[in-house]
Design a protein around this motif. Structure first.
Motif, PDB file in Angstrom:
ATOM      1  N   ILE A  94       0.974  -1.213   0.166  1.00  0.00           N
ATOM      2  CA  ILE A  94       0.179   0.310   0.110  1.00  0.00           C
ATOM      3  C   ILE A  94       0.847   1.199   0.181  1.00  0.00           C
ATOM      4  O   ILE A  94       0.697   2.166  -0.779  1.00  0.00           O
ATOM      5  N   HIS A  95       1.905   1.061   0.755  1.00  0.00           N
ATOM      6  CA  HIS A  95       2.785   2.340   0.830  1.00  0.00           C
ATOM      7  C   HIS A  95       3.449   2.555  -0.432  1.00  0.00           C
ATOM      8  O   HIS A  95       3.607   3.929  -0.787  1.00  0.00           O
ATOM      9  N   THR A  96       3.884   1.631  -1.257  1.00  0.00           N
ATOM     10  CA  THR A  96       4.415   1.627  -2.411  1.00  0.00           C
ATOM     11  C   THR A  96       3.593   2.201  -3.455  1.00  0.00           C
ATOM     12  O   THR A  96       3.752   2.793  -4.339  1.00  0.00           O
ATOM     13  N   LEU A 111       5.159   4.764  13.931  1.00  0.00           N
ATOM     14  CA  LEU A 111       5.565   3.623  14.740  1.00  0.00           C
ATOM     15  C   LEU A 111       5.419   2.250  13.708  1.00  0.00           C
ATOM     16  O   LEU A 111       6.294   1.208  13.700  1.00  0.00           O
ATOM     17  N   GLY A 112       4.315   2.238  13.016  1.00  0.00           N
ATOM     18  CA  GLY A 112       4.000   1.112  12.366  1.00  0.00           C
ATOM     19  C   GLY A 112       4.797   1.078  11.006  1.00  0.00           C
ATOM     20  O   GLY A 112       5.255  -0.095  10.853  1.00  0.00           O
ATOM     21  N   VAL A 113       5.289   2.161  10.393  1.00  0.00           N
ATOM     22  CA  VAL A 113       6.215   2.062   9.563  1.00  0.00           C
ATOM     23  C   VAL A 113       7.565   1.387  10.094  1.00  0.00           C
ATOM     24  O   VAL A 113       8.420   0.508   9.326  1.00  0.00           O
ATOM     25  N   ALA A 114       7.880   2.071  11.002  1.00  0.00           N
ATOM     26  CA  ALA A 114       9.263   1.368  11.696  1.00  0.00           C
ATOM     27  C   ALA A 114       9.120  -0.023  12.072  1.00  0.00           C
ATOM     28  O   ALA A 114      10.047  -0.812  12.105  1.00  0.00           O
ATOM     29  N   HIS A 115       8.126  -0.393  12.678  1.00  0.00           N
ATOM     30  CA  HIS A 115       7.716  -1.837  13.222  1.00  0.00           C
ATOM     31  C   HIS A 115       7.835  -2.745  11.690  1.00  0.00           C
ATOM     32  O   HIS A 115       8.585  -3.829  11.967  1.00  0.00           O
TER      33      HIS A 115
END
Length: 820
Positions: A94-96, A111-115
């Motif tokens: 989804i991010h891409t 925090l979600g991205v880092a996780h």
């Protein structure tokens, strides 16, 4: 008030009829326009379903949230679910695909991205379950890995094989085609990781080393054990392990080699890999052989197939596996099978049929409909056309259909072509639609990424696809590598389309909706029944005693059976050791031994004499078991003996496929009778009205191209019969000194040249081995005593510069681990 919603309640018709939920869900399933308020109502239902604690109801909730996000490009609900369930590939994709969602700089999102970075390694993002499965595979010395297609089982298997070095490692695969595919991937990984080890794909390539990776079918592992009574395996890895559950000859042989390996080394480590198995204990073999095996099953949901059902000339319906309901669309299914496939195809479409003949026929029909719709032949297709025309025949149907972006794939395609066809479908970058018409060979772990499936028949062999086979089949659509590509993720493939259509190839009484209601029901077990008597939960008593007696005669002490009957003659023992159990060995061994003793001192060196010897010793007056029709024909018909003598002579003379096709055509042209025998799978007419099946075609009605295609499938069938049936009798007779050695080698390998034999034993096709022997010996060294070869630098470059056939170049790239 707490609402208790169960799967059973949802499926009860009266509970949903005329409900607001059903109206909205129907609209969403049919792709109809839905207002924002209505979507919000659907999401509220999804939230309720996701909190029920009923796994199937939760899957329905996920399906609603997934469809909502894809329809509206509002990915918040899907991101929240994926975050909660740690479906990190979904989040990364989804991010891409939609970088704007990263504009949300809330602490939760940061925090979600880092996780998510904790789930990425080697450029691949995995789910929590995938990571747990990989860890389980690494930690447990005795394991059963049960996970759907695309979860990386093949990668885990090869990782475990390499991690087990130095040591004796064996990967057992269900087909010779998968030997090549698995070896290619293993060699590529070894090259990438700078790991050095011998990879063996033929039992006679083994030369006594203590550290190696063998990739073999169960038949080849059986031969390896027979030829090397002291060999012990340290790590045994079973691919497509669900195949052990049935009671056919191959399943029993798979169990036999597992039990032999366990008997020789009590602390041998074993791992089973399978896409579906409700009860992992079903894999346990008798005598406590698998008591230490621990299982891990993945049940997480990432993809949700959308099933679309229809009949010619009628409205296409969306079948919902969760509610067991169908919703009628405004789309009409074309009357013609080929037109229907073309109408519903995506960019890359797999079409499933049961019979090889049907697959080729439909491929031809699709190609004729597509015709010259493509402005120009893609470069990969043009290269394939040239290669197949040169190596096989210019009139082979595969050449014609490739021009229209169509391929076919089944078990009666020559081995040298199977992987090439798969790779062509996988790597063709043309923007035009591509179709692969295939049979159940697709279930054997073939890696063929596609975005759409069209199923035109529910059959597999003589029965319908079981739930496990069906789910394995549809799992081949939209592989994770496609959906979650780091460059161009395709989120829409999280809901891949699977069309199930009535067709001229399907049984007349088949009802797709009723059938889907069973096989696609997510609440029902996907396991096949346990029919193998060598498994703990399989049939006991007499079937088990007979299977254990056979095992005891193969490997003393492996059965654990007291008072087992043992063969009393040398020939009887050889029958068991070489898998010759087309008849009751105990009943006939004294007679067969007497016949063999009477021939002592005589050695045969011609195909005619060999066929006569097999008939005289093994078949005359002997009652044969099931699935022995070809042996019965050899026993009872002089014409069949003449044919197989002729075919064996072609093999002994080292005929490549192209020359063998020419010989077949010449053989048919010389027949006085217009009816030519092609077998029941390809036959169209009966010779006599009393015959049960149509096993003949009329030569006068066939073009050269049609005859070429029939010759190719007959050659493949006869080579398989030779390898799996006649060869075991050749081995027995050679062991008894009744076959001359040079003739034996020519029948087995098509040559007595020890250099070429070394190449063949190390996994080369006959065509490639001969080419190297003739023109590229300087690049391939061979130790004919140890059966080892050395691929020297420059081989691929030299062959490319000489414009060698692309199929053989593809094979060489696989051998050296280079990218295609």
């Amino acid at each position: 008030m707490v609402v208790d919603i169960t799967y059973r309640k949802l499926r009860h018709q009266a509970n949903l009829d005329d409900s607001r939920f059903l109206k909205l869900y129907t609209s969403m399933s049919l792709g109809q326009r839905i207002s924002d308020d209505e979507y919000q109502q659907l999401l509220s239902y999804a939230v309720i379903f996701l909190r029920q604690g009923d796994a199937t109801v939760e899957r329905l909730g996920y399906r609603i949230a997934l469809q909502y996000s894809l329809d509206t490009t509002d990915f918040e609900p899907l991101l929240d679910i994926a975050d909660h369930r740690e479906l990190m590939p979904v989040i990364a994709a989804i991010h891409t695909a939609h970088p704007e969602v990263l504009e949300d700089d809330s602490l939760h999102r940061v925090l979600g991205v880092a996780h998510g970075k904790n789930f990425t390694s080697d450029g691949v993002t995995r789910t929590r379950e995938q990571l747990a499965l990989r860890a389980f595979n690494t930690i447990n010395s005795h394991a059963a890995i049960i996970a759907p297609t695309s979860y990386g089982k093949s990668e885990m298997m090869t990782d475990r094989a390499l991690a087990s070095l130095p040591g004796a490692v064996c990967i057992v695969v269900p087909s010779k085609a998968l030997i090549a595919q698995t070896k290619t991937e293993l060699v590529r990984l070894m090259r990438q990781r700078d790991v050095s080890a011998r990879v063996i794909s033929h039992p006679e390539a083994y030369n006594g080393e203590s550290s190696f990776v063998a990739i073999l079918t169960q038949e080849r592992l059986h031969q390896l054990f027979v030829d090397n009574p002291e060999l012990k395996i340290d790590q045994l890895l079973i691919d497509e392990a669900q195949n052990v559950l049935s009671d056919d000859a191959r399943a029993l042989e798979l169990s036999q080699v597992i039990l032999v390996a366990r008997s020789r080394k009590a602390d041998m480590q074993v791992a089973y890999y399978t896409p579906f198995l409700e009860n992992p204990e079903a894999l346990r073999h008798v005598n406590g052989a698998d008591q230490q095996v621990r299982a891990r099953t993945v049940n997480e949901q990432v993809k949700v197939e959308q099933f679309l059902v229809g009949a010619p000339g009628k409205a296409l319906q969306v079948f919902d596996q969760f509610l067991a309901r169908s919703f009628e669309s405004s789309i009409t299914v074309p009357d013609d099978d080929a037109d229907a496939v073309i109408a519903f195809a995506g960019p890359r479409t797999i079409v499933y049929l049961n019979k090889p003949r049907d697959a080729q026929d439909l491929a031809r029909r699709i190609a004729s409909k597509v015709g010259s719709a493509n402005d120009a032949i893609a470069p990969a297709a043009a290269k394939a056309i040239e290669a197949i025309s040169d190596l096989v025949d210019k009139d082979y149907l595969l050449v014609d259909v490739i021009r229209s972006g169509v391929l076919f794939h089944h078990g009666q395609i020559p081995e040298v072509l199977r992987q090439y066809v798969e790779n062509l479908f996988r790597e063709d970058q043309s923007p035009d639609n591509r179709h692969l018409v295939t049979t159940s060979t697709l279930l054997e772990g073939v890696n063929t990424p596609a975005d759409t499936m069209v199923l035109l028949s529910p059959d597999r062999g003589r029965g319908y696809l079981a739930r496990s086979a069906f789910r394995n089949l549809v799992g081949r659509v939209a592989r994770f590598s496609q959906i979650f590509s780091s460059d161009t993720p395709k989120l829409e493939l999280l809901v891949p389309k699977v069309y199930v259509l009535e067709s001229s190839y399907a049984p007349k009484r088949w009802n797709p909706l009723n059938w889907l209601g069973d096989v696609a029901d997510p609440s029902k077990s996907a396991s096949d029944p346990v029919e193998n008597p060598l498994l703990e939960s399989g049939p006991a008593e007499q079937p088990r005693i007979e299977a254990l007696e056979r095992l005891e005669n193969i490997e003393s002490g492996a059965s654990g059976l007291e008072g087992a009957r043992l063969a009393q003659t040398a020939l009887g023992r050889l029958c068991f050791r070489h898998g010759a159990h087309d008849f009751d060995v105990f009943r006939y061994e004294l007679l067969l031994q007497e016949r063999a003793t009477d021939r002592s001192g005589d050695t045969v060196s011609t195909a005619d004499d060999l066929i006569a010897l097999i008939v005289d010793i093994f078949l005359t007056g002997v009652e044969l078991g099931r699935d022995t029709d070809d042996l019965e024909r050899i026993r009872d018909e002089q014409g069949a003996r003449n044919f197989y003598a002729m075919f064996l002579s072609w093999r002994a003379e080292g005929d490549p496929l192209k020359r063998m096709i020419g010989r077949y055509l010449t053989h048919w042209s010389r027949q006085e009778d217009d009816l030519i025998w092609v077998g029941s799978k390809w036959g169209e007419v009966k010779r006599f009205a009393t015959e049960h099946t149509s096993a003949y075609v009329r030569r006068a009605t066939k073009t050269r191209g049609a005859l070429v295609n029939l010759a190719i499938v007959r050659i493949k069938a006869e080579l398989d019969f030779l390898d799996y049936n006649l060869m075991k009798y050749l081995e027995i007779l050679f062991s008894l000194d009744l076959v001359e050695e040079t003739f034996y080698l020519k029948l087995k390998y098509g040559t007595a040249d020890r250099y070429v034999i070394a190449l063949l034993r190390n996994g080369m096709s006959f065509e490639l081995a001969y080419l190297i022997a003739e023109s590229y010996r300087e690049f391939v060294g061979a130790d004919t005593i140890a059966n080892t070869i050395e691929l020297r630098p420059g081989l691929l470059e030299a062959m490319e510069s000489a414009n060698v056939n692309d199929i053989l170049l593809f094979e060489v790239r696989g051998l050296i681990g280079a990218q295609a």
